[in-house]
Design a protein around this motif. Structure first.
Motif, PDB file in Angstrom:
ATOM      1  N   LEU A 308     -82.943   0.095 -32.581  1.00 59.13           N
ATOM      2  CA  LEU A 308     -82.971   0.394 -34.006  1.00 59.13           C
ATOM      3  C   LEU A 308     -81.888   1.395 -34.390  1.00 59.13           C
ATOM      4  CD1 LEU A 308     -86.788   0.486 -34.851  1.00 59.13           C
ATOM      5  CD2 LEU A 308     -85.190  -1.438 -34.902  1.00 59.13           C
ATOM      6  N   ALA A 309     -81.470   2.237 -33.449  1.00 59.14           N
ATOM      7  CA  ALA A 309     -80.361   3.166 -33.725  1.00 59.14           C
ATOM      8  C   ALA A 309     -79.027   2.441 -33.833  1.00 59.14           C
ATOM      9  CB  ALA A 309     -80.283   4.222 -32.628  1.00 59.14           C
ATOM     10  N   ALA A 310     -79.011   1.161 -33.470  1.00 55.91           N
ATOM     11  CA  ALA A 310     -77.763   0.393 -33.487  1.00 55.91           C
ATOM     12  C   ALA A 310     -77.633  -0.519 -34.699  1.00 55.91           C
ATOM     13  CB  ALA A 310     -77.650  -0.443 -32.206  1.00 55.91           C
ATOM     14  N   VAL A 311     -78.642  -0.556 -35.586  1.00 57.21           N
ATOM     15  CA  VAL A 311     -78.593  -1.487 -36.722  1.00 57.21           C
ATOM     16  C   VAL A 311     -78.848  -0.746 -38.026  1.00 57.21           C
ATOM     17  CG1 VAL A 311     -79.231  -3.504 -35.365  1.00 57.21           C
ATOM     18  CG2 VAL A 311     -81.037  -2.134 -36.397  1.00 57.21           C
ATOM     19  N   PRO A 312     -78.145  -1.131 -39.101  1.00 57.15           N
ATOM     20  CA  PRO A 312     -78.290  -0.416 -40.372  1.00 57.15           C
ATOM     21  C   PRO A 312     -79.552  -0.761 -41.141  1.00 57.15           C
ATOM     22  CG  PRO A 312     -76.689  -2.186 -40.582  1.00 57.15           C
ATOM     23  CD  PRO A 312     -77.059  -2.121 -39.131  1.00 57.15           C
TER      24      PRO A 312
END
Length: 361
Positions: A308-312
């Protein structure tokens, strides 16, 4: 190239300090953990895992051993090629269930290995967006007496959570309404509160429940009915009046595609330990983004915080009740409503193998 020299798996039965409960699985006194370790010819290794709520873990480990035979001597850098070849090799006797759980753990180990070789934390390896991810505490608490439910919520807030999910799906809908009302009164009007039925209801029952719970402003109603009823979800979304989250029991990107486009789910909710791993999880997240939807998650929060830290379009990370905190060197860090993705290479999970091995069944 990173040639895979060995793949091994292990099985552990993990007792829960407090037995948990939901509307489908009943009382859950323990869960099963299956780990997969991938080693390359240079001596580097990656670790992945999956879990069950107490049954069928040995079948998952057996499938992991089948995958090991297929993966040895292959190039670990080619995550997509590996995933596709294993998917089709196992498809006729797999496509879901233990096979996909085992593939999820293997794929997680591959990405851990790739990130470690690149000396990057997984969330940066996957593209990188923001290491601070909104997080909620996922209570598995259907049978808790009301005072215990409220004490648990107070404990979550003390731990730094600023959003909570509780279970619904008791035999009498009025009991669910009363419990949600009590939680809302304690938390206040603006505190994010979600409710989770664990597939308990028929479509018509879910619509009645959604309407009854709507005055308490839940952020979403999770798994109101079985994941197979795609048209039913569309009815619940349109007639129930609440946003709907679902996906923890869906095993393929194609199921998510149908649920998003036909079922009109509001919050797609993949679980990296059972949707096929990191490779399809990221595709599901991007599919949701293409439909202007937020993506949330189920389980495995220590790994999923990276995804989730990798997607806006990330919504909340679920901090799951089946946490592995006692068996990890560094558990998930939570600060004032956010989970923080670590900067350690790979996913950063380091198991306490000695402590786990004492639980081998």
């Amino acid at each position: 190239m990173a040639i895979i020299s060995d793949v091994s798996s292990d099985y552990f039965r993990i007792p829960l300090p407090v037995p948990l409960s939901d509307s489908t699985h009943g009382l859950i006194p323990n869960f099963e953990l299956v780990t997969v370790t991938v080693r390359d010819a240079d001596g580097a290794q990656g670790v992945g895992y999956t879990y069950t709520v107490g049954r069928n873990g040995r079948s998952v480990q057996a499938a992991a051993n089948e995958i090991a035979e297929l993966a040895r001597h292959q190039d670990a850098d080619l995550a997509e090629a590996l995933w596709k070849s294993i998917w089709w090799a196992m498809h006729y006797g797999g496509r879901g269930g233990p096979t996909v759980l085992a593939l999820s753990a293997f794929d997680m180990a591959i990405w851990d290995l790739k990130s470690k070789r690149a000396n990057l934390p997984l969330w940066r390896m996957l593209g990188g967006y923001d290491p601070k991810v909104p997080v909620y505490a996922g209570g598995v608490d259907l049978d808790f007496p009301l005072d215990q439910l409220l004490r648990q919520a107070e404990g979550f807030i003390d731990q730094g959570f600023r959003a909570i999910k509780m279970k619904v799906g008791r035999k009498n809908l009025a009991e669910d309404v009363a419990r949600v009302a009590a939680m809302r009164e304690m938390l206040g009007d603006s505190f994010p509160l979600m409710v989770d039925a664990n597939m308990k209801w028929s479509v018509d029952e879910a619509i009645r429940a959604a309407r009854a719970l709507a005055p308490f402003n839940p952020g979403w109603l999770e798994e109101p009915t079985i994941p197979d009823d795609i048209a039913g979800h569309a009815r619940i979304v349109s007639e129930g009046g609440l946003p709907v989250a679902t996906g923890e029991n869906m095993r393929t990107i194609w199921e998510f595609q149908q649920m998003i486009t036909i079922g009109r789910v509001s919050y797609p909710e993949p679980d990296v330990t059972n949707c096929g791993g990191i490779t399809p999880f990221m595709k599901i997240a991007h599919l949701a983004e293409a439909h202007n939807l937020p993506v949330t998650s189920h389980g495995a929060h220590d790994v999923t915080v990276h995804l989730l830290a990798a997607v806006p379009n990330r919504s909340y990370l679920e901090a799951h009740g089946f946490g592995l905190e006692k068996y990890l060197a560094e558990p998930l860090r939570i600060e004032d409503g956010f989970a923080i993705a670590p900067e350690r290479p790979g996913h950063g999970i380091e198991f306490d193998w000695n402590r786990l091995k004492a639980l081998k069944a």
